[in-house]
Design a protein around this motif. Sequence first.
Motif, PDB file in Angstrom:
ATOM      1  N   TYR A  48       3.350  13.691   7.493  1.00 26.98           N
ATOM      2  CA  TYR A  48       3.898  13.836   6.135  1.00 26.98           C
ATOM      3  C   TYR A  48       3.283  12.872   5.118  1.00 26.98           C
ATOM      4  N   GLN A  49       2.295  12.111   5.539  1.00 27.26           N
ATOM      5  CA  GLN A  49       1.443  11.291   4.641  1.00 27.26           C
ATOM      6  C   GLN A  49       2.114  10.075   4.013  1.00 27.26           C
ATOM      7  N   VAL A  50       3.444  10.055   3.913  1.00 26.81           N
ATOM      8  CA  VAL A  50       4.047   8.885   3.258  1.00 26.81           C
ATOM      9  C   VAL A  50       3.842   7.628   4.104  1.00 26.81           C
ATOM     10  N   GLU A  51       3.631   7.812   5.393  1.00 27.11           N
ATOM     11  CA  GLU A  51       3.319   6.679   6.276  1.00 27.11           C
ATOM     12  C   GLU A  51       1.992   6.043   5.862  1.00 27.11           C
ATOM     13  N   ARG A  52       1.000   6.881   5.532  1.00 28.97           N
ATOM     14  CA  ARG A  52      -0.301   6.367   5.061  1.00 28.97           C
ATOM     15  C   ARG A  52      -0.127   5.643   3.720  1.00 28.97           C
ATOM     16  N   PHE A  53       0.656   6.236   2.827  1.00 31.35           N
ATOM     17  CA  PHE A  53       0.866   5.612   1.518  1.00 31.35           C
ATOM     18  C   PHE A  53       1.522   4.231   1.688  1.00 31.35           C
ATOM     19  N   PHE A  54       2.487   4.171   2.616  1.00 29.18           N
ATOM     20  CA  PHE A  54       3.207   2.917   2.872  1.00 29.18           C
ATOM     21  C   PHE A  54       2.241   1.830   3.347  1.00 29.18           C
ATOM     22  N   ARG A  55       1.343   2.186   4.276  1.00 21.73           N
ATOM     23  CA  ARG A  55       0.373   1.185   4.790  1.00 21.73           C
ATOM     24  C   ARG A  55      -0.619   0.784   3.701  1.00 21.73           C
ATOM     25  N   ASP A  56      -1.092   1.781   2.955  1.00 23.98           N
ATOM     26  CA  ASP A  56      -2.079   1.493   1.901  1.00 23.98           C
ATOM     27  C   ASP A  56      -1.480   0.593   0.812  1.00 23.98           C
ATOM     28  N   ALA A  57      -0.189   0.784   0.529  1.00 24.79           N
ATOM     29  CA  ALA A  57       0.440   0.072  -0.593  1.00 24.79           C
ATOM     30  C   ALA A  57       0.460  -1.447  -0.386  1.00 24.79           C
ATOM     31  N   LYS A  58       0.549  -1.886   0.852  1.00 24.94           N
ATOM     32  CA  LYS A  58       0.757  -3.328   1.078  1.00 24.94           C
ATOM     33  C   LYS A  58      -0.373  -4.180   0.505  1.00 24.94           C
ATOM     34  N   LEU A  59      -1.597  -3.628   0.544  1.00 28.57           N
ATOM     35  CA  LEU A  59      -2.736  -4.429   0.040  1.00 28.57           C
ATOM     36  C   LEU A  59      -2.547  -4.831  -1.428  1.00 28.57           C
ATOM     37  N   LEU A  60      -1.813  -3.982  -2.161  1.00 24.52           N
ATOM     38  CA  LEU A  60      -1.699  -4.205  -3.611  1.00 24.52           C
ATOM     39  C   LEU A  60      -0.960  -5.496  -3.934  1.00 24.52           C
ATOM     40  N   GLU A  61      -0.121  -5.956  -3.010  1.00 22.03           N
ATOM     41  CA  GLU A  61       0.595  -7.225  -3.227  1.00 22.03           C
ATOM     42  C   GLU A  61      -0.260  -8.428  -2.803  1.00 22.03           C
ATOM     43  N   ILE A  62      -1.473  -8.136  -2.285  1.00 18.36           N
ATOM     44  CA  ILE A  62      -2.340  -9.213  -1.760  1.00 18.36           C
ATOM     45  C   ILE A  62      -3.649  -9.330  -2.544  1.00 18.36           C
TER      46      ILE A  62
END
Length: 379
Positions: A347-361
């Motif tokens: 359902y792809q939201v798992e990929r979005f969740f993993r990708d998002a973390k970099l943005l806080e770093i």
Amino acid sequence: MHFDLTKEQSMIRKLIRDFAEAEVAPGADHRDRTREFPKKIFNQLAELGMMGLPFPEQYGGGDADTISFAIVVEELSRVCGSTGITYSAHISLGGAPIHLFGTHEQKEKYLTPLCKGEYLGAFGLTEPNAGSDAGGTQTTATFNENKWVISGSKCFITNASYAKNLAITAVTDRSKGINGISAFIVPTDAPGFTVISNYEKMGLHSSNTTELVLENVSVSENDLLGVEGNGFKQFLATLDGGRIGIGAMAVGIAQGAYEKSLQYAKERKQFGQSLSNFQAIQFKLADMAMNIELARNMVYKAAWLKDQGRIFKKEAAMAKLYASEMCMKVCDQAVQIHGGYGYMKEYQVERFFRDAKLLEIGEGTSEVQRMVIARQIGC
Ligand SMILES: Cc1cc2nc3c(=O)[nH]c(=O)nc-3n(C[C@H](O)[C@H](O)[C@H](O)COP(=O)(O)OP(=O)(O)OC[C@H]3O[C@@H](n4cnc5c(N)ncnc54)[C@H](O)[C@@H]3O)c2cc1C
């Protein structure tokens, strides 16, 4: 004051939305699994004139504004975070320092091929012992027989495997502290230069993240970027613009996760009705929509200030901080709305969740953004 996009900005949004749906989205899950770099997509973006979008036509760019750049990053990230970060880094970290600080000759030599999309742009600031504290750079450049000889290493550098050259920082006079750091444009195929792409990341799998090792790499006097001793300040100024790119990525990823959640909530039935009939789920979706809207306005405002030639440091840090933390929360709620299926790759939201973390770093952690804002408000 008005909030409408211009005709050009709307056209770019439509062009890239259609392109992203047709060309970027279909292979995104496959690339996430295989870690394949989206080279073909960047050739296509070059054909669409996107690879030099905000740079002057004189150097092959599109002469567009920063809002248009943010829209492109947002639309690519809405379907594929890896494509979004690759594009954002190419423009705001690869091209921008050459555009801002390069001589006419350097722009002709280095910015023009970037604008044409002949290769990707990259930027080497972070080192194993100098991350948030970028002033702690240990890489050195020594002037010897009319050449600068550079030795040291950089880590976590985006796009370097696909760059023919990139700007990096090195200490030219240790006695001057941060005023002894300079910037250089270095060819990645120079003798002594090694690019290693071995990281195993949490997300953004089809983006290219590398280590750089420089062992007595020689560059000419003409490859000093900007003024000797100004490298640190130049890179901080570059990062101000880069933060608009990361903020736009966050808005795009969050928008993608929200749209998938809304659709799923309408389709999935429990207790004899759609999830979207439950007020608990409606409130999650309402909060997502509101927070994405707010983050988008912040990103566009920072971009607009930059386009007006005004100071935008505080607004860019605020936009990056708010949008990245918002994105992480939206992706978390997107997985929650999908229940067990959200935990699966399908359902792809798992990929979005993993990708998002970099943005806080990346481009300054959330803590660093708060430090920047605190300084700007006079703490
Ligand atoms: C996928 C990816 C792509 C990247 N691309 C690039 C690139 O293209 N070019 C580039 O130069 N860099 C790049 N980076 C590096 C990135 O910018 C750094 O990882 C980031 O700036 C943080 O540095 P660090 O990892 O050394 O963490 P540290 O600086 O070691 O920080 C660790 C933790 O301590 C906190 N911390 C540190 N100092 C303070 C303080 N004074 N007060 C409070 N908290 C503090 C941080 O916020 C963080 O939570 C990339 C990183 C990743 C993961």
